[in-house]
Design a protein around this motif. Structure first.
Motif, PDB file in Angstrom:
ATOM      1  N   ASP A   6      -0.427   2.281   8.348  1.00  0.00           N
ATOM      2  CA  ASP A   6      -0.137   2.317   6.921  1.00  0.00           C
ATOM      3  C   ASP A   6       0.255   0.926   6.417  1.00  0.00           C
ATOM      4  O   ASP A   6      -0.224   0.474   5.368  1.00  0.00           O
ATOM      5  CB  ASP A   6       0.987   3.317   6.624  1.00  0.00           C
ATOM      6  CG  ASP A   6       1.026   3.722   5.166  1.00  0.00           C
ATOM      7  OD1 ASP A   6       0.315   4.665   4.785  1.00  0.00           O
ATOM      8  OD2 ASP A   6       1.763   3.067   4.392  1.00  0.00           O
ATOM      9  N   LYS A  47      -4.418   5.043  -2.962  1.00  0.00           N
ATOM     10  CA  LYS A  47      -4.424   3.684  -3.515  1.00  0.00           C
ATOM     11  C   LYS A  47      -5.596   2.882  -2.953  1.00  0.00           C
ATOM     12  O   LYS A  47      -6.291   2.169  -3.689  1.00  0.00           O
ATOM     13  CB  LYS A  47      -3.094   3.003  -3.183  1.00  0.00           C
ATOM     14  CG  LYS A  47      -2.953   1.594  -3.722  1.00  0.00           C
ATOM     15  CD  LYS A  47      -1.590   1.030  -3.323  1.00  0.00           C
ATOM     16  CE  LYS A  47      -1.428  -0.431  -3.748  1.00  0.00           C
ATOM     17  NZ  LYS A  47      -0.142  -0.994  -3.287  1.00  0.00           N
ATOM     18  N   GLN A  96      -1.750  -1.366   3.698  1.00  0.00           N
ATOM     19  CA  GLN A  96      -1.023  -1.928   2.545  1.00  0.00           C
ATOM     20  C   GLN A  96      -1.221  -3.445   2.490  1.00  0.00           C
ATOM     21  O   GLN A  96      -1.453  -4.005   1.415  1.00  0.00           O
ATOM     22  CB  GLN A  96       0.475  -1.579   2.635  1.00  0.00           C
ATOM     23  CG  GLN A  96       0.800  -0.131   2.374  1.00  0.00           C
ATOM     24  CD  GLN A  96       0.743   0.232   0.895  1.00  0.00           C
ATOM     25  OE1 GLN A  96       0.589  -0.616   0.025  1.00  0.00           O
ATOM     26  NE2 GLN A  96       0.846   1.527   0.621  1.00  0.00           N
ATOM     27  N   GLU A 109      -0.279   8.560  -0.424  1.00  0.00           N
ATOM     28  CA  GLU A 109      -0.213   7.528  -1.471  1.00  0.00           C
ATOM     29  C   GLU A 109      -1.045   6.300  -1.090  1.00  0.00           C
ATOM     30  O   GLU A 109      -1.784   5.760  -1.910  1.00  0.00           O
ATOM     31  CB  GLU A 109       1.245   7.114  -1.728  1.00  0.00           C
ATOM     32  CG  GLU A 109       2.134   8.206  -2.296  1.00  0.00           C
ATOM     33  CD  GLU A 109       2.608   9.215  -1.243  1.00  0.00           C
ATOM     34  OE1 GLU A 109       3.046  10.313  -1.653  1.00  0.00           O
ATOM     35  OE2 GLU A 109       2.539   8.919  -0.026  1.00  0.00           O
ATOM     36  N   THR A 110      -0.906   5.857   0.155  1.00  0.00           N
ATOM     37  CA  THR A 110      -1.670   4.692   0.607  1.00  0.00           C
ATOM     38  C   THR A 110      -3.163   4.994   0.617  1.00  0.00           C
ATOM     39  O   THR A 110      -3.985   4.185   0.171  1.00  0.00           O
ATOM     40  CB  THR A 110      -1.214   4.248   2.006  1.00  0.00           C
ATOM     41  OG1 THR A 110       0.169   3.884   1.944  1.00  0.00           O
ATOM     42  CG2 THR A 110      -2.024   3.066   2.511  1.00  0.00           C
ATOM     43  N   ARG A 111      -3.526   6.174   1.110  1.00  0.00           N
ATOM     44  CA  ARG A 111      -4.941   6.558   1.156  1.00  0.00           C
ATOM     45  C   ARG A 111      -5.547   6.583  -0.246  1.00  0.00           C
ATOM     46  O   ARG A 111      -6.628   6.060  -0.483  1.00  0.00           O
ATOM     47  CB  ARG A 111      -5.095   7.922   1.826  1.00  0.00           C
ATOM     48  CG  ARG A 111      -6.539   8.343   2.046  1.00  0.00           C
ATOM     49  CD  ARG A 111      -6.598   9.668   2.777  1.00  0.00           C
ATOM     50  NE  ARG A 111      -6.094   9.580   4.128  1.00  0.00           N
ATOM     51  CZ  ARG A 111      -6.817   9.193   5.174  1.00  0.00           C
ATOM     52  NH1 ARG A 111      -8.084   8.853   5.007  1.00  0.00           N
ATOM     53  NH2 ARG A 111      -6.298   9.148   6.378  1.00  0.00           N
ATOM     54  N   LEU A 125      -2.061   7.632   7.697  1.00  0.00           N
ATOM     55  CA  LEU A 125      -1.821   7.009   6.398  1.00  0.00           C
ATOM     56  C   LEU A 125      -1.061   8.002   5.525  1.00  0.00           C
ATOM     57  O   LEU A 125      -1.337   9.197   5.558  1.00  0.00           O
ATOM     58  CB  LEU A 125      -3.131   6.661   5.687  1.00  0.00           C
ATOM     59  CG  LEU A 125      -3.933   5.461   6.146  1.00  0.00           C
ATOM     60  CD1 LEU A 125      -5.174   5.307   5.264  1.00  0.00           C
ATOM     61  CD2 LEU A 125      -3.110   4.200   6.116  1.00  0.00           C
TER      62      LEU A 125
END
Length: 197
Positions: A102, A181, A106, A177-179, A174
């Motif tokens: 993750d 984004k 990012q 939210e990260t996926r 992940l």
């Protein structure tokens, strides 16, 4: 990069898409084999067109069709993350050891990217010059049977594909939210993969 002149085919090596295994299996059959330096082995479409395709156009009045493989974008980054977590990179600026996937993704989304996350872009690999033709055959990495069927028919040979350059295992979790984004910020990567064979 592999070029098969009689078959009018150039197999470009997108990083982290199994190109090393294809190089090993086909290097004795290819007319041109580029393994070093990495900037030429992994020449993107624009560089291939400018330097290699141009030679075929000017000297032989012909062009090679371009074959390349694209990987699902999160899986592609996961391969880079695991590859850079290997023991021989510990302490190097490219090492991803002791960091989560993750955090790696990012970092990939920052500008500029830190060295460990500066791995390029598949969609940028396929960018064409203003007068270039672009890739003719784009296959999904996960469809190895289609890649092999195409190559075996085109080259009229049986291909035994070895496993090479396999990344070490790693946790590729992940957050949602990260996926989300990543998918939004790098939508062109998913469009490229979705359009492949």
């Amino acid at each position: 990069m592999l070029v098969f002149y009689e078959e009018r085919l150039a197999f470009l090596a997108v990083p982290k898409t199994g190109s090393t295994a294809y190089h090993t299996a086909l290097r004795d059959r290819a007319d041109i084999v580029v393994t070093h330096p990495p900037e030429l082995k992994h020449a993107p479409v624009r560089r291939y067109d400018r330097f290699f395709q141009n030679v075929f156009r000017k000297m032989y009045d012909t062009e090679m069709e371009i074959l390349a493989v694209v990987r699902e974008p999160v899986d592609w980054l996961g391969s880079w993350y695991r590859f850079r977590s290997r023991a021989d990179l510990v302490g190097h600026v490219h090492s991803t050891r002791d960091m989560s996937f993750d955090a790696f993704v990012q970092a990939y989304m920052t500008n500029p990217r830190p060295d460990f996350a500066d791995v390029g872009s598949q969609s940028q690999f396929f960018r064409t010059r203003s007068n270039g033709r672009g890739a003719t055959h784009i296959f999904k990495y996960e469809n190895q049977d289609k890649i092999l069927d195409f190559l075996q028919a085109r080259l009229n040979m049986q291909i035994d594909l070895p496993q090479e350059n396999v990344s070490p295992p790693g946790d590729l979790t992940l957050t949602p939210e990260t996926r989300q984004k990543f998918r939004k910020r790098h939508a062109e990567e998913f469009v490229l993969h979705d359009a492949a064979l």
